[in-house]
Motif scaffolding. Sequence first.
Motif, PDB file in Angstrom:
ATOM      1  N   PRO A  61       2.130   2.542 -19.488  1.00  0.00           N
ATOM      2  CA  PRO A  61       2.472   1.164 -19.837  1.00  0.00           C
ATOM      3  C   PRO A  61       3.590   0.607 -18.965  1.00  0.00           C
ATOM      4  O   PRO A  61       4.433   1.357 -18.458  1.00  0.00           O
ATOM      5  N   VAL A  62       3.578  -0.709 -18.815  1.00  0.00           N
ATOM      6  CA  VAL A  62       4.520  -1.399 -17.933  1.00  0.00           C
ATOM      7  C   VAL A  62       5.355  -2.392 -18.739  1.00  0.00           C
ATOM      8  O   VAL A  62       4.823  -3.148 -19.558  1.00  0.00           O
ATOM      9  N   ALA A  63       6.664  -2.377 -18.495  1.00  0.00           N
ATOM     10  CA  ALA A  63       7.571  -3.395 -19.024  1.00  0.00           C
ATOM     11  C   ALA A  63       8.140  -4.161 -17.841  1.00  0.00           C
ATOM     12  O   ALA A  63       8.549  -3.566 -16.845  1.00  0.00           O
ATOM     13  N   HIS A  64       8.147  -5.490 -17.950  1.00  0.00           N
ATOM     14  CA  HIS A  64       8.631  -6.338 -16.861  1.00  0.00           C
ATOM     15  C   HIS A  64       9.878  -7.088 -17.303  1.00  0.00           C
ATOM     16  O   HIS A  64       9.835  -7.900 -18.226  1.00  0.00           O
ATOM     17  N   VAL A  65      10.989  -6.787 -16.644  1.00  0.00           N
ATOM     18  CA  VAL A  65      12.249  -7.477 -16.895  1.00  0.00           C
ATOM     19  C   VAL A  65      12.328  -8.682 -15.966  1.00  0.00           C
ATOM     20  O   VAL A  65      12.139  -8.554 -14.762  1.00  0.00           O
ATOM     21  N   GLU A  66      12.597  -9.836 -16.517  1.00  0.00           N
ATOM     22  CA  GLU A  66      12.571 -11.132 -15.827  1.00  0.00           C
ATOM     23  C   GLU A  66      11.130 -11.620 -15.716  1.00  0.00           C
ATOM     24  O   GLU A  66      10.736 -12.252 -14.746  1.00  0.00           O
ATOM     25  N   ALA A  67      10.361 -11.344 -16.748  1.00  0.00           N
ATOM     26  CA  ALA A  67       8.968 -11.782 -16.798  1.00  0.00           C
ATOM     27  C   ALA A  67       8.888 -13.283 -17.038  1.00  0.00           C
ATOM     28  O   ALA A  67       9.796 -13.900 -17.578  1.00  0.00           O
ATOM     29  N   GLY A  68       7.774 -13.865 -16.624  1.00  0.00           N
ATOM     30  CA  GLY A  68       7.447 -15.235 -16.999  1.00  0.00           C
ATOM     31  C   GLY A  68       8.039 -16.338 -16.154  1.00  0.00           C
ATOM     32  O   GLY A  68       7.711 -17.506 -16.363  1.00  0.00           O
ATOM     33  N   ILE A  69       8.912 -16.020 -15.198  1.00  0.00           N
ATOM     34  CA  ILE A  69       9.454 -17.107 -14.392  1.00  0.00           C
ATOM     35  C   ILE A  69       8.412 -17.541 -13.364  1.00  0.00           C
ATOM     36  O   ILE A  69       7.640 -16.733 -12.858  1.00  0.00           O
ATOM     37  N   THR A 104       7.950  -4.409  -7.337  1.00  0.00           N
ATOM     38  CA  THR A 104       7.656  -4.757  -8.731  1.00  0.00           C
ATOM     39  C   THR A 104       6.149  -4.750  -8.972  1.00  0.00           C
ATOM     40  O   THR A 104       5.646  -4.093  -9.893  1.00  0.00           O
ATOM     41  N   MET A 105       5.433  -5.474  -8.151  1.00  0.00           N
ATOM     42  CA  MET A 105       3.985  -5.585  -8.295  1.00  0.00           C
ATOM     43  C   MET A 105       3.290  -4.261  -7.997  1.00  0.00           C
ATOM     44  O   MET A 105       2.419  -3.815  -8.758  1.00  0.00           O
ATOM     45  N   ALA A 106       3.678  -3.612  -6.902  1.00  0.00           N
ATOM     46  CA  ALA A 106       2.980  -2.408  -6.455  1.00  0.00           C
ATOM     47  C   ALA A 106       3.087  -1.278  -7.478  1.00  0.00           C
ATOM     48  O   ALA A 106       2.090  -0.611  -7.791  1.00  0.00           O
ATOM     49  N   CYS A 107       4.283  -1.068  -8.028  1.00  0.00           N
ATOM     50  CA  CYS A 107       4.445   0.016  -9.003  1.00  0.00           C
ATOM     51  C   CYS A 107       3.775  -0.324 -10.331  1.00  0.00           C
ATOM     52  O   CYS A 107       3.246   0.564 -11.011  1.00  0.00           O
ATOM     53  N   ALA A 108       3.769  -1.598 -10.700  1.00  0.00           N
ATOM     54  CA  ALA A 108       3.070  -1.998 -11.925  1.00  0.00           C
ATOM     55  C   ALA A 108       1.580  -1.686 -11.810  1.00  0.00           C
ATOM     56  O   ALA A 108       0.954  -1.184 -12.759  1.00  0.00           O
ATOM     57  N   ILE A 109       0.992  -1.960 -10.666  1.00  0.00           N
ATOM     58  CA  ILE A 109      -0.438  -1.681 -10.466  1.00  0.00           C
ATOM     59  C   ILE A 109      -0.719  -0.192 -10.546  1.00  0.00           C
ATOM     60  O   ILE A 109      -1.635   0.250 -11.252  1.00  0.00           O
ATOM     61  N   SER A 110       0.071   0.593  -9.820  1.00  0.00           N
ATOM     62  CA  SER A 110      -0.160   2.042  -9.829  1.00  0.00           C
ATOM     63  C   SER A 110      -0.001   2.627 -11.219  1.00  0.00           C
ATOM     64  O   SER A 110      -0.770   3.500 -11.636  1.00  0.00           O
ATOM     65  N   ALA A 111       1.004   2.156 -11.966  1.00  0.00           N
ATOM     66  CA  ALA A 111       1.232   2.662 -13.318  1.00  0.00           C
ATOM     67  C   ALA A 111       0.050   2.343 -14.222  1.00  0.00           C
ATOM     68  O   ALA A 111      -0.488   3.229 -14.913  1.00  0.00           O
ATOM     69  N   ALA A 114       0.826  -1.213   0.000  1.00  0.00           N
ATOM     70  CA  ALA A 114       0.000   0.000   0.000  1.00  0.00           C
ATOM     71  C   ALA A 114       0.857   1.258   0.000  1.00  0.00           C
ATOM     72  O   ALA A 114       0.587   2.215  -0.752  1.00  0.00           O
ATOM     73  N   ALA A 115       1.901   1.267   0.826  1.00  0.00           N
ATOM     74  CA  ALA A 115       2.759   2.460   0.916  1.00  0.00           C
ATOM     75  C   ALA A 115       3.446   2.742  -0.416  1.00  0.00           C
ATOM     76  O   ALA A 115       3.541   3.904  -0.848  1.00  0.00           O
ATOM     77  N   ILE A 116       3.908   1.685  -1.083  1.00  0.00           N
ATOM     78  CA  ILE A 116       4.572   1.876  -2.376  1.00  0.00           C
ATOM     79  C   ILE A 116       3.579   2.346  -3.431  1.00  0.00           C
ATOM     80  O   ILE A 116       3.865   3.263  -4.212  1.00  0.00           O
ATOM     81  N   MET A 117       2.393   1.747  -3.461  1.00  0.00           N
ATOM     82  CA  MET A 117       1.386   2.144  -4.441  1.00  0.00           C
ATOM     83  C   MET A 117       0.986   3.601  -4.269  1.00  0.00           C
ATOM     84  O   MET A 117       0.881   4.359  -5.243  1.00  0.00           O
ATOM     85  N   ARG A 173       4.925 -12.118  -9.076  1.00  0.00           N
ATOM     86  CA  ARG A 173       5.186 -12.397 -10.497  1.00  0.00           C
ATOM     87  C   ARG A 173       3.885 -12.514 -11.287  1.00  0.00           C
ATOM     88  O   ARG A 173       3.744 -11.957 -12.382  1.00  0.00           O
ATOM     89  N   MET A 174       2.955 -13.263 -10.737  1.00  0.00           N
ATOM     90  CA  MET A 174       1.714 -13.534 -11.458  1.00  0.00           C
ATOM     91  C   MET A 174       0.879 -12.275 -11.637  1.00  0.00           C
ATOM     92  O   MET A 174       0.347 -12.013 -12.724  1.00  0.00           O
ATOM     93  N   VAL A 175       0.794 -11.477 -10.580  1.00  0.00           N
ATOM     94  CA  VAL A 175       0.020 -10.232 -10.676  1.00  0.00           C
ATOM     95  C   VAL A 175       0.685  -9.277 -11.659  1.00  0.00           C
ATOM     96  O   VAL A 175       0.021  -8.684 -12.528  1.00  0.00           O
TER      97      VAL A 175
END
Length: 364
Positions: free
Chosen positions: A117-125, A104-111, A77-80, A138-140
């Motif tokens: 748009p969001v780019a994820h480095v090390e996606a899919g693991i 990783t997750m929190a900033c992706a949601i806020s963006a 919550a604090a990061i978002m 990772r999943m979110v």
Amino acid sequence: MKIDLIAGARPNFMKISPIIDAIRQASDRGHDISFRLVHTGQHYDQNMSGSFFEALNIPPPDVNLGAGGGSQAEQTAAIMIGYEKLLLESRSDLCLVVGDVTSTMACAISAQKLSVPVAHVEAGIRSGDWTMPEEINRMVTDSITNYFFTTTEAADQNLIRSGVGEERIFRVGNTMIDTLLKHRPRFKQPEIWEQKALDVGKYIVMTLHRPANVDQEEKLRALIEQIVAHTQGLPLIFPVHPRTRKILENLGIVHDALHMIEPLGYLEFNFLVERAKAVVTDSGGITEEATVMGIPCMTLRDNTERPETITMGTNELLGNDPKSISPAMEKLFAGNWKKGQEIPLWDGKTAERIVKHIIDIFNI
């Protein structure tokens, strides 16, 4: 084009550093590309975060959200909240997140909620283990990512099975290995080397921090006692994670071969790993580094999100049953540990490929 680079915890800094270099190089070549380094403050211990900026030549953050500690929900919550406020005040063109930590997750949601748009480095693991907070992260993150930068074909396939179109997946390699290869000549001898008269191949490095291993006192005691009992008297160097130290304080474990020390900086820690006989860990990132350096690695987990370190590398999953330690150590000391091989695209040029794709995607 302004890219927000999100860093909040120790693994992030190793993955962000080469991307900073690649963006600067692209800018010098005339591309309209720049970055804003956003430190969420998820890790705030000097040894766990601050020292990495100096060691890896990362510039001071442009913004520090100061999220600090707290529970998973409190930290998220604090990061978002902090990142949303930043974007409302000064919007970026792309939010680039790395790895699988809370930031990783929190900033992706806020963006995404603000249509950045969001780019994820090390996606899919994927580990397949929903008890790990990182797996949820990772999943979110991947469920709301626009552009996926992956480390291996296995990660590509995980994304494709989840419905991601192949045109949004870019297999680029591993930026953590970019950092490792760049800084390998700068690895720095830590104080423990001379203090304990360590020698190449004549000690073992251990790290433990995952709840499955450290949250139950008697299980942690059993693991450590089994490891110590089967290292044939070699020094066992144990840089202790802050969350693990709190639990160890209640156990009172003492052994002549066991040396519990403060967390080490990046250059010092990898100096030890590169010269060790083996590494015992429950960290995903360390399995990657050990593989590239050709060091036998024993992972005290039942699963891994980095299967390539097993199929092509020097890593083996032991699970977290203390009884698994003895046969693995026998194999190590008998000289029968696998050698590993090079992993495709783990060549030190991953960040260059990422930035090239971004330039092509946004036509800059």
